[in-house]
Design a protein around this motif. Structure first.
Motif, PDB file in Angstrom:
ATOM      1  N   THR A 134      47.121  44.883  26.437  1.00 13.13           N
ATOM      2  CA  THR A 134      46.356  44.673  27.661  1.00 13.13           C
ATOM      3  C   THR A 134      46.281  45.972  28.466  1.00 13.13           C
ATOM      4  O   THR A 134      47.306  46.545  28.820  1.00 13.13           O
ATOM      5  N   ILE A 135      45.067  46.425  28.735  1.00 10.25           N
ATOM      6  CA  ILE A 135      44.871  47.684  29.457  1.00 10.25           C
ATOM      7  C   ILE A 135      44.096  47.402  30.744  1.00 10.25           C
ATOM      8  O   ILE A 135      42.992  46.861  30.712  1.00 10.25           O
ATOM      9  N   VAL A 136      44.698  47.743  31.872  1.00 10.69           N
ATOM     10  CA  VAL A 136      44.034  47.684  33.167  1.00 10.69           C
ATOM     11  C   VAL A 136      44.347  48.994  33.879  1.00 10.69           C
ATOM     12  O   VAL A 136      45.489  49.235  34.263  1.00 10.69           O
ATOM     13  N   LEU A 137      43.339  49.851  34.020  1.00  8.87           N
ATOM     14  CA  LEU A 137      43.533  51.148  34.649  1.00  8.87           C
ATOM     15  C   LEU A 137      42.798  51.193  35.989  1.00  8.87           C
ATOM     16  O   LEU A 137      41.676  50.721  36.100  1.00  8.87           O
ATOM     17  N   GLY A 138      43.463  51.768  36.990  1.00  9.48           N
ATOM     18  CA  GLY A 138      42.878  51.895  38.312  1.00  9.48           C
ATOM     19  C   GLY A 138      43.554  51.047  39.366  1.00  9.48           C
ATOM     20  O   GLY A 138      43.430  51.314  40.564  1.00  9.48           O
ATOM     21  N   VAL A 139      44.264  50.018  38.939  1.00 10.89           N
ATOM     22  CA  VAL A 139      44.998  49.136  39.844  1.00 10.89           C
ATOM     23  C   VAL A 139      46.385  48.895  39.250  1.00 10.89           C
ATOM     24  O   VAL A 139      46.490  48.552  38.064  1.00 10.89           O
ATOM     25  N   PRO A 140      47.453  49.047  40.022  1.00  8.73           N
ATOM     26  CA  PRO A 140      48.788  48.762  39.481  1.00  8.73           C
ATOM     27  C   PRO A 140      48.920  47.294  39.085  1.00  8.73           C
ATOM     28  O   PRO A 140      48.429  46.409  39.795  1.00  8.73           O
ATOM     29  N   THR A 141      49.556  47.025  37.954  1.00 11.88           N
ATOM     30  CA  THR A 141      49.833  45.651  37.537  1.00 11.88           C
ATOM     31  C   THR A 141      51.288  45.531  37.105  1.00 11.88           C
ATOM     32  O   THR A 141      52.002  46.526  36.974  1.00 11.88           O
ATOM     33  N   ASN A 142      51.691  44.311  36.849  1.00 16.24           N
ATOM     34  CA  ASN A 142      53.069  44.034  36.432  1.00 16.24           C
ATOM     35  C   ASN A 142      53.211  43.917  34.921  1.00 16.24           C
ATOM     36  O   ASN A 142      54.216  43.395  34.428  1.00 16.24           O
ATOM     37  N   ALA A 146      39.075  50.508  36.817  1.00 16.55           N
ATOM     38  CA  ALA A 146      38.214  51.497  36.160  1.00 16.55           C
ATOM     39  C   ALA A 146      37.999  51.184  34.682  1.00 16.55           C
ATOM     40  O   ALA A 146      36.966  51.544  34.112  1.00 16.55           O
ATOM     41  N   LEU A 147      38.985  50.533  34.060  1.00 21.40           N
ATOM     42  CA  LEU A 147      38.876  50.234  32.622  1.00 21.40           C
ATOM     43  C   LEU A 147      39.687  48.995  32.305  1.00 21.40           C
ATOM     44  O   LEU A 147      40.841  48.869  32.726  1.00 21.40           O
ATOM     45  N   VAL A 148      39.071  48.070  31.554  1.00 16.70           N
ATOM     46  CA  VAL A 148      39.746  46.840  31.120  1.00 16.70           C
ATOM     47  C   VAL A 148      39.602  46.695  29.615  1.00 16.70           C
ATOM     48  O   VAL A 148      38.511  46.878  29.070  1.00 16.70           O
ATOM     49  N   ARG A 149      40.713  46.393  28.956  1.00 17.32           N
ATOM     50  CA  ARG A 149      40.711  46.007  27.550  1.00 17.32           C
ATOM     51  C   ARG A 149      41.650  44.817  27.432  1.00 17.32           C
ATOM     52  O   ARG A 149      42.854  44.945  27.669  1.00 17.32           O
ATOM     53  N   GLU A 150      41.111  43.651  27.069  1.00 20.81           N
ATOM     54  CA  GLU A 150      41.931  42.445  26.990  1.00 20.81           C
ATOM     55  C   GLU A 150      42.428  42.213  25.573  1.00 20.81           C
ATOM     56  O   GLU A 150      41.764  42.573  24.596  1.00 20.81           O
ATOM     57  N   ALA A 171      39.616  37.149  35.052  1.00 19.03           N
ATOM     58  CA  ALA A 171      38.454  37.443  35.877  1.00 19.03           C
ATOM     59  C   ALA A 171      38.175  38.937  35.883  1.00 19.03           C
ATOM     60  O   ALA A 171      37.365  39.418  36.670  1.00 19.03           O
ATOM     61  N   LEU A 172      38.835  39.678  35.009  1.00 24.13           N
ATOM     62  CA  LEU A 172      38.739  41.133  35.019  1.00 24.13           C
ATOM     63  C   LEU A 172      37.431  41.626  34.415  1.00 24.13           C
ATOM     64  O   LEU A 172      36.978  41.124  33.384  1.00 24.13           O
ATOM     65  N   VAL A 173      36.855  42.618  35.050  1.00 24.07           N
ATOM     66  CA  VAL A 173      35.704  43.349  34.535  1.00 24.07           C
ATOM     67  C   VAL A 173      35.826  44.792  35.019  1.00 24.07           C
ATOM     68  O   VAL A 173      36.462  45.058  36.043  1.00 24.07           O
ATOM     69  N   ASP A 174      35.242  45.709  34.291  1.00 20.51           N
ATOM     70  CA  ASP A 174      35.199  47.091  34.759  1.00 20.51           C
ATOM     71  C   ASP A 174      34.486  47.148  36.112  1.00 20.51           C
ATOM     72  O   ASP A 174      33.438  46.522  36.300  1.00 20.51           O
ATOM     73  N   GLY A 175      35.065  47.886  37.042  1.00 18.21           N
ATOM     74  CA  GLY A 175      34.464  48.021  38.364  1.00 18.21           C
ATOM     75  C   GLY A 175      34.900  46.976  39.362  1.00 18.21           C
ATOM     76  O   GLY A 175      34.493  47.020  40.531  1.00 18.21           O
ATOM     77  N   LEU A 176      35.740  46.008  38.953  1.00 14.34           N
ATOM     78  CA  LEU A 176      36.203  44.970  39.872  1.00 14.34           C
ATOM     79  C   LEU A 176      37.004  45.598  41.015  1.00 14.34           C
ATOM     80  O   LEU A 176      37.933  46.366  40.785  1.00 14.34           O
ATOM     81  N   VAL A 177      36.640  45.262  42.234  1.00 18.05           N
ATOM     82  CA  VAL A 177      37.379  45.724  43.412  1.00 18.05           C
ATOM     83  C   VAL A 177      38.431  44.671  43.753  1.00 18.05           C
ATOM     84  O   VAL A 177      38.101  43.518  44.037  1.00 18.05           O
ATOM     85  N   VAL A 178      39.695  45.057  43.683  1.00 22.94           N
ATOM     86  CA  VAL A 178      40.806  44.161  44.016  1.00 22.94           C
ATOM     87  C   VAL A 178      41.189  44.447  45.463  1.00 22.94           C
ATOM     88  O   VAL A 178      41.757  45.499  45.766  1.00 22.94           O
ATOM     89  N   GLY A 179      40.855  43.533  46.362  1.00 23.50           N
ATOM     90  CA  GLY A 179      41.139  43.718  47.778  1.00 23.50           C
ATOM     91  C   GLY A 179      42.376  42.968  48.210  1.00 23.50           C
ATOM     92  O   GLY A 179      43.127  42.424  47.398  1.00 23.50           O
ATOM     93  N   ALA A 180      42.573  42.916  49.532  1.00 24.99           N
ATOM     94  CA  ALA A 180      43.778  42.296  50.085  1.00 24.99           C
ATOM     95  C   ALA A 180      43.520  40.899  50.629  1.00 24.99           C
ATOM     96  O   ALA A 180      44.386  40.325  51.279  1.00 24.99           O
ATOM     97  N   ASP A 181      42.342  40.338  50.366  1.00 28.83           N
ATOM     98  CA  ASP A 181      42.001  39.051  50.966  1.00 28.83           C
ATOM     99  C   ASP A 181      42.521  37.847  50.193  1.00 28.83           C
ATOM    100  O   ASP A 181      42.642  36.762  50.765  1.00 28.83           O
TER     101      ASP A 181
END
Length: 672
Positions: A419-427, A365-369, A380-390
């Motif tokens: 580094t801000i990545v909201l909407g997907v869990p990260t490490n 939902a939100l990226v700040r690098e 490869a992050l952009v706002d709206g990126l769908v991170v799937g299981a493939d």
């Protein structure tokens, strides 16, 4: 870095047969060299960043890699339709595929990589060990041949010795690798490793090797041209790993002295010479922490490595540019090796460290690098990126360079906090805790350090919950259409401050809280789903980025991202009712998926009696398997079948717990 201002293009058009951050990184150098870039994409990546950044993009097929990025003939058609005269494979996918390399040779299209013969010689770990051992390069004891059965490997294990490690012969990246410490664990581990090897590499041949305790994982970057020149660009320390996959890498290694650096570098060059290597490659070694002058060959990666940026930062050499020049037939023209400062890289994954580093999915939902002195981000992050299981769950790499190791680590910590990545869990938060461990700070590393370290996530701070409640309060105020519906509106009886359940705790927004925090809430988009909240907390100004996504509140505050659960009233009620039938402190008999993915194996059938800890359901996603275990003993009901796709936290099994046996005197105990 080579001056390219007046240099004619090495190739006219290069197709990058990869995705994600490595495709973006290769495209960046192609652009700098004036070379036309072609991206390929699956349906899942139609709007991906690498597609946007390339000069041309060609669709390959559906999301599964086997139907897109791994389909050689579809890639060949993309090469032909785009007019590409060269192909850069990045890493993973087809980068070490001999059949693909030979297919390009048939088409007279240049592979930005080594000849097929070198890929073939080093692609099979068993033959590679035998090959380099014949050239005098030390190897660890091991066994395994193509076609060997599990029974043959079990028989050979006695000679290899325990502990040992199982490795897929035809793959890398830690996939399918398993450490086995006891003989009775070997049979089950072989079955699981074969399954992962078959799905990841199309080859289930396995190798077993003696496992070196407290090992350091050190690799050497080599470059070799078609004119007989082979050089190394120093080593990288890659000992910080989880699930046998690297997550922190650095250059140079804090372990090696100049004499060992020269010796291990020459051994790596000898491995490259032995297969008439051309291009960029990496030779990986195990080095004993107790005896750093002893090293053992593990494998050669006949491609660019994920961690190549740290070498670029300490040498000033663009490795992708050198790959292109070598592939074009130019001789290597590099000055003698001179390392400048220190560089450290952290891999940002969509994963949950608190759930065994299981891959996670969602929509960014939100990226700040991060930015700043000495900071580089390959992403490869952009706002709206769908991170799937493939695909692999790596999203980006955050790299920091400094005049010394301490400065590089400090800059990396600051960059990860930014580094801000909201909407997907990260490490990201885990990486910050990891680099703060005293052993990491001093350079006393080994591949088992993460497993031994206490790195559990701290509890969500009260400040984050309060800010989330303030946001909910503000939304309710804005949505109110009358004084009666306002959170602070008219009430009969005593005034009661509005309360909000945030992450399982009730937060009251009374006058004292509002006065203390003095929030300033600013909408950042028309939908009102992304906010910046600035508050005064303990005499300091704190800014939080807040997003509501998938029913939860995501927040980045004080350098850490928090996912604050916002379950519905119905979900809270269901959880409460389930708890009423469970004894205090008892394990939950409902088994939920720890990650999204496909069910690949079942350890029981409905109506079976199971024991606590028994494997029930194995899920595979992003080339990783995770097995859900029985939490209690009892009778199981399975809710899924092999081949089913499951979501995170989906119920996959339910257990009806065994009734406790009555005491001999008939006393059932104190129910209180």
């Amino acid at each position: 870095m080579t001056d390219t201002a007046d240099t004619a293009p090495l190739f006219d058009t290069v197709l990058v047969v990869n995705r994600g951050e490595i495709a973006c990184r290769v495209i960046r150098t192609l652009r700098a060299l004036g070379i036309r870039s072609v991206a390929v994409y699956s349906d899942a990546d139609r709007d991906a960043r690498h597609v946007r950044e390339a000069d041309l993009a060609v669709r390959l097929g559906p999301a599964p890699a086997a139907d897109s990025y791994l389909d050689i003939e579809k890639v060949v058609q993309a090469v032909l339709s785009s007019g590409a005269d060269a192909v850069h494979p990045g890493y993973g996918f087809l980068s070490e595929n001999t059949a693909f390399a030979r297919r390009l040779e048939e088409l007279a299209v240049t592979l930005i990589g080594p000849p097929a013969s070198a890929i073939e010689a080093m692609g099979d770990k068993i033959r590679a060990r035998e090959h380099v051992a014949a050239r005098g390069v030390p190897v660890t004891p091991g066994a395994g041949e193509a076609g060997w059965s599990d029974a043959q490997l079990i028989d050979a294990a006695s000679e290899v010795g325990f502990p040992l490690i199982i490795k897929p012969s035809g793959g890398g990246g830690g996939k399918g690798m398993t450490v086995v410490r006891e003989r009775d664990e070997l049979a089950g581990a072989l079955v699981a490793s074969r399954r992962v090897a078959r799905s990841s590499f199309g080859d289930d041949t396995l190798l077993i090797e003696r496992f070196v305790e407290s090992p350091r994982h050190i690799e050497v970057q080599v470059l070799a041209d078609a004119h007989g020149t082979v050089v190394h660009l120093g080593e990288r320390e890659c000992s910080l790993q989880r699930r046998h996959q690297k997550i922190i890498e650095e250059a140079p290694s804090p372990l090696l002295n100049e004499a060992t650096r020269a010796a291990i570098g020459e051994a790596a060059c000898e491995v490259a010479r032995s297969v008439d290597y051309r291009g960029a490659g990496t030779v990986e070694f195990l080095v004993s922490d107790a005896k750093p002058d002893e090293f053992f060959f593990m494998e050669m990666n006949t491609r660019l490595q994920v961690e190549h940026p740290v070498t670029e930062l300490v040498t000033g050499v663009d490795l992708v540019e050198q790959q292109l020049r070598i592939a074009a037939g130019q001789p290597l023209e590099l000055p003698p090796l001179a390392l400048s400062g220190h560089a450290v890289e952290a891999r940002l994954y969509a994963e949950d460290p608190e759930r065994g580093f299981t891959p996670q999915t969602g929509t960014v939902a939100l990226v700040r690098e991060a930015t700043g002195p000495g900071v580089r981000v390959d992403s490869a992050l952009v706002d709206g990126l769908v991170v799937g299981a493939d695909y692999d769950p790596m999203l980006a790499k955050v790299i920091a360079h400094g005049p010394d190791r301490a400065t590089a680590l400090a800059r990396l910590d600051a960059a990860l906090a930014e580094t801000i990545v909201l909407g997907v869990p990260t490490n990201a938060a885990f990486l910050r805790r990891l680099i703060a461990v005293p052993e990491v700070q001093t350079g006393a590393l080994d591949t088992g350090l993460i497993e031994r370290s206490e790195l559990a996530a701290p509890a969500t701070p009260a400040l984050a919950r309060t800010i989330a409640a303030l946001v909910e309060h503000d939304r309710a105020e804005r949505a109110a259409n009358s004084a009666w519906s306002r959170p602070n509106g008219w009430r009969l009886g005593p005034h009661r401050a509005p309360r909000y359940v945030i992450d399982g705790e009730e937060v009251a927004i009374d006058a004292a809280v509002r006065e203390q925090l003095a929030p300033s809430i600013r909408m950042l988009d028309a939908a009102g789903e992304t906010l910046t909240v600035t508050v005064t907390h303990e005499s300091r100004r704190v800014t939080a980025h807040v997003v509501r996504a998938a029913g939860d509140t995501w927040m980045h505050v004080d350098g850490v991202t928090h996912r604050l659960a916002r379950p519905t009233r119905a979900a809270r009620l269901a959880e409460h009712r389930a708890g009423l039938t469970r004894a205090p402190g008892a394990a939950d008999p409902t088994i939920r998926a720890a990650m999204p993915g496909a069910v690949v194996a079942l350890g029981a059938a409905t109506a079976d009696t199971v024991v606590e800890g028994q494997p029930l359901v194995t899920i595979e996603a992003m080339k990783m398997e995770h097995t859900m275990l029985a939490s209690v003993a009892g009778t199981v009901t399975l809710e899924v079948a092999v081949g089913d796709q499951v979501a995170l936290d989906q119920v996959v099994a339910r257990i009806h717990p065994d009734e406790p046996e009555p005491r001999p005197d008939g006393d059932q105990g104190d129910p209180a």
